[in-house]
Design a protein around this motif. Structure first.
Motif, PDB file in Angstrom:
ATOM      1  N   GLY A 200      86.245  18.018 104.556  1.00  0.00           N
ATOM      2  CA  GLY A 200      87.654  18.202 104.866  1.00  0.00           C
ATOM      3  C   GLY A 200      88.603  17.447 103.969  1.00  0.00           C
ATOM      4  O   GLY A 200      89.823  17.493 104.194  1.00  0.00           O
TER       5      GLY A 200
ATOM      6  N   ASP B  98      89.675  21.184  98.074  1.00  0.00           N
ATOM      7  CA  ASP B  98      89.472  20.653  99.423  1.00  0.00           C
ATOM      8  C   ASP B  98      88.088  21.061  99.894  1.00  0.00           C
ATOM      9  O   ASP B  98      87.764  22.264  99.926  1.00  0.00           O
ATOM     10  CB  ASP B  98      90.526  21.198 100.392  1.00  0.00           C
ATOM     11  CG  ASP B  98      91.887  20.554 100.195  1.00  0.00           C
ATOM     12  OD1 ASP B  98      92.073  19.903  99.150  1.00  0.00           O
ATOM     13  OD2 ASP B  98      92.758  20.731 101.062  1.00  0.00           O
TER      14      ASP B  98
ATOM     15  N   THR C 107      84.938  21.796 102.385  1.00  0.00           N
ATOM     16  CA  THR C 107      84.839  22.417 103.704  1.00  0.00           C
ATOM     17  C   THR C 107      84.292  21.432 104.733  1.00  0.00           C
ATOM     18  O   THR C 107      83.751  20.375 104.396  1.00  0.00           O
ATOM     19  CB  THR C 107      83.917  23.645 103.661  1.00  0.00           C
ATOM     20  OG1 THR C 107      82.619  23.214 103.220  1.00  0.00           O
ATOM     21  CG2 THR C 107      84.451  24.701 102.726  1.00  0.00           C
ATOM     22  N   LYS C 108      84.425  21.789 105.975  1.00  0.00           N
ATOM     23  CA  LYS C 108      83.814  21.074 107.094  1.00  0.00           C
ATOM     24  C   LYS C 108      83.028  22.093 107.894  1.00  0.00           C
ATOM     25  O   LYS C 108      83.554  23.167 108.207  1.00  0.00           O
ATOM     26  CB  LYS C 108      84.891  20.448 107.986  1.00  0.00           C
ATOM     27  CG  LYS C 108      85.657  19.296 107.365  1.00  0.00           C
ATOM     28  CD  LYS C 108      86.705  18.754 108.318  1.00  0.00           C
ATOM     29  CE  LYS C 108      86.077  18.108 109.548  1.00  0.00           C
ATOM     30  NZ  LYS C 108      87.097  17.482 110.410  1.00  0.00           N
TER      31      LYS C 108
END
Length: 651
Positions: free
Chosen positions: A474, A509, A511-512
């Motif tokens: 994130g 960015d 990912t989560k």
């Protein structure tokens, strides 16, 4: 007496940290998974409504800690406090200290994310309690703001059984990570605590191990002056009984010296919960003493073999020294009786030859020999271990640069922990774990190494994947981040990653969850998958899943050195427009270069870190999601690290 290098070997592999030791049952994964599944059978009916006191307690504690940190920051000036509070999203924290109905879990999670960001200073103890209390209150907030916690509980009970079954069939890190997230949900909402702990014990094994081979210890012992020769003063008080009817006993003082010659060895014992060692001394004692009984002087000699065993138990809680057990097989004889007159000499000789006197002499000599050796062994081992602790403390200054490199890991909350230490007749194994509560360790045991080595370092892919998820998930990574770390994995900075005034700025960015996953699909073959949820290039931002895949082979060159060699091109699967996709592909191809050898890491000259240059690689192998690296310690390296005394003769 035990020479100091011996005790150094005892603590060489274990005097490094503090933790709880655990024994792991060496049963197959399918059996362990079946036992874990049984824990959750019928668990749908075990839901426990959260106690309102839980939320209130965490709220009050966090409020108090917020006030403490806020006041402390303000005491350094308005600008100083504003900079920190802006970074920590202080207004969001302050607005989430009310009743459960006013809590925004996403905002509170964002506060937590910045508390575990890579800002210098967040690793200091000043912020430790604030981080802990935000964690605790976020857990309570998740439970108390959930729309239907019981329904989610039942769904996750069914899911955890399915995930355990899948893991037993396909024991890879992807399935272990999914199971870890479900178990983490139970832990966060305080449900099924005992079942979750037992399941983790069964299917989450240490994902990092350091194995110190017994031959290394034997070879190190051979370099040391393990032959012991010492002379100790002997003093004793003995009560001599009188055999006559009206006689009285006499208390006499004995003086002399005792010489011991022998050797010390180290024995490893089988123990799954700690390192169990024996320091074994075998030698001979030769004591010459004399005493004066009235007008008579008696000279005595005590002679015979003696064995002394000092048990040493090493765990992460410390080093426990068990009292030395001595087994003397000595006997005492009178070598001379003298007196001022022949009459007194004969009386003394007759008295000393009586059975009671002989028995007492032998008994007392055996006791005294054992006591002397026991005291010397215990004192020496304690002294040497204290010396080793002091050396380790002093050596920390040499690791300052390493500490700077690892500081981001501490700030991000990704620090691995020690998980256990055990011994066998052939080695000492120190285990570690890179794992948070929503993650699992290795589902399978480390394979036996292919090549013998002094030390084997064994790492499961979950060690890297868990740590990288904690650090990356994130979060935004800028072009400067890729430039900085490319200097570590490569010898030179690729031009495509240089950031300067005319370069187009970019960021990604992650990912989560699981933004980066490493797997080993075939022997000595690494598959790396990197996932982004947003890409920014120049003034434009693009959302959508971008996947990057790259394959490396572990290759040994003609000099016995290892590196990762890329197989094919970096693969990019992205919804980005062609121009931006080409731009990102060029950046990632530069970062994941054709050859990665870690040549950007240079050990400094001198000091404890500089000595590591003397280590020699002894094979590396990757298979079944485990990487095993062998290391040999040359004699010169051992001589530098061991506190070898040039003269261990204690006479």
């Amino acid at each position: 007496m035990i020479p100091s290098p011996i005790a150094h070997l005892v603590v060489l592999a274990a005097l490094v940290a503090s933790s709880v030791t655990t024994a792991f049952a060496a049963s197959p994964l399918a059996e362990r998974a079946a036992r874990a599944i049984a824990l959750f059978e019928g668990a749908e009916d075990r839901f426990t409504p959260p106690d309102p006191e839980w939320f209130e307690q965490t709220r009050v504690l966090l409020t108090e800690e917020t006030e403490r940190v806020g006041d402390a920051l303000e005491s350094h000036g308005t600008d100083y406090a504003a900079a920190w509070k802006n970074h920590l999203r202080w207004p969001l924290l302050a607005s989430n200290l009310g009743e459960a109905s006013s809590i925004d879990v996403d905002d509170l999670a964002l506060v937590r994310r910045w508390l575990y960001s890579n800002r210098e200073g967040l690793e200091y103890p000043f912020f430790a309690q604030l981080r802990e209390r935000v964690d605790a209150h976020l857990d309570a907030a998740v439970a108390f703001t959930h729309a239907d916690l019981e329904a989610a509980f039942r769904q996750n009970v069914r899911l955890v059984r399915q995930q355990l079954q899948v893991l037993s069939v396909e024991p890879n890190d992807e399935h272990a990570a999914a199971l870890g997230r479900t178990l983490g949900w139970f832990a966060q909402t305080r449900q099924l605590d005992e079942e979750v702990a037992a399941a983790r014990e069964l299917v989450s094994l240490p994902n990092a191990q350091i194995v110190v081979a017994k031959p290394l210890i034997d070879r190190a012992l051979s370099l040391l002056a393990t032959d012991v020769e010492q002379t100790l003063p002997v003093t004793d008080r003995v009560t001599v009984p009188n055999a006559s009817l009206f006689g009285r006993s006499r208390t006499v003082n004995i003086h002399g010296e005792a010489s011991t010659t022998g050797a010390v060895s180290l024995k490893l014992l089988e123990n799954k919960t700690l390192a169990d060692l024996l320091l074994v001394y075998r030698g001979d004692i030769d004591s010459h003493c004399s005493t004066v009984v009235g007008p008579v002087t008696v000279a005595m000699r005590t002679l015979g073999p003696v064995t002394a065993i000092t048990p040493v138990q090493v765990s992460f809680a410390g080093v426990n020294l068990v009292t030395t057990k001595v087994e003397p097989q000595v006997s005492t004889r009178v070598t001379n009786v003298s007196a001022r007159s022949e009459v007194f000499r004969r009386i003394g000789k007759r008295r000393i030859s009586e059975p009671e006197s002989k028995q007492q002499m032998n008994s007392r000599a055996s006791y005294k020999a054992a006591k002397l050796l026991q005291e010397q062994m215990d004192e020496r081992v304690r002294t040497v271990i204290d010396e080793i602790r002091a050396e380790l403390e002093a050596a920390r200054s040499s690791f300052d640069n390493v500490g700077d490199v690892l500081a981001p890991v501490v700030r991000e909350g990704a620090t691995p922990r020690w998980a256990g230490i055990q011994s066998s007749s052939s080695d000492i194994t120190v285990s570690g774990m890179s794992q948070r509560r929503e993650q699992l360790g290795a589902p399978t045991y480390a394979p036996a190494p292919e090549n013998p080595a002094d030390i084997h370092i064994r790492l499961h892919v979950s060690f890297f994947n868990n740590m990288l998820e904690t650090i990356m998930a994130g979060k935004t990574f800028t072009d400067r981040y890729f430039m900085r770390y490319s200097r570590i994995v490569q010898a030179e900075l690729p031009p495509a990653l240089m950031v300067h005034a005319r370069s187009v700025r970019w960021s990604v960015d992650a990912t989560k969850p699981r933004p980066l996953e490493i797997s080993i699909p075939a022997p000595n073959r690494f598959l790396i998958q990197l996932r982004f949820q947003k890409v920014a290039i120049g003034e434009e931002e693009f959302t959508g899943q971008t996947n990057l895949t790259v394959t490396y082979d572990l290759v040994e060159n003609e000099y016995g050195e290892y590196h990762l060699q890329r197989d094919g091109e970096v693969l990019l699967d992205s919804p980005l427009p062609n121009e931006q996709a080409t731009f990102l592909h060029a950046k990632m191809s530069a970062f994941f270069a054709p050859v990665l050898d870690g040549s950007g890491v240079a050990l400094p000259e001198g000091g404890s870190v500089g000595r590591l240059r003397g280590l020699q690689p002894q094979g590396a192998h990757a298979e079944n999601n485990w990487l095993t690296v062998g290391i040999n310690m040359p004699d010169d390296f051992l001589k530098e690290w061991l506190p070898v005394s040039e003269d261990v003769d204690d006479r």
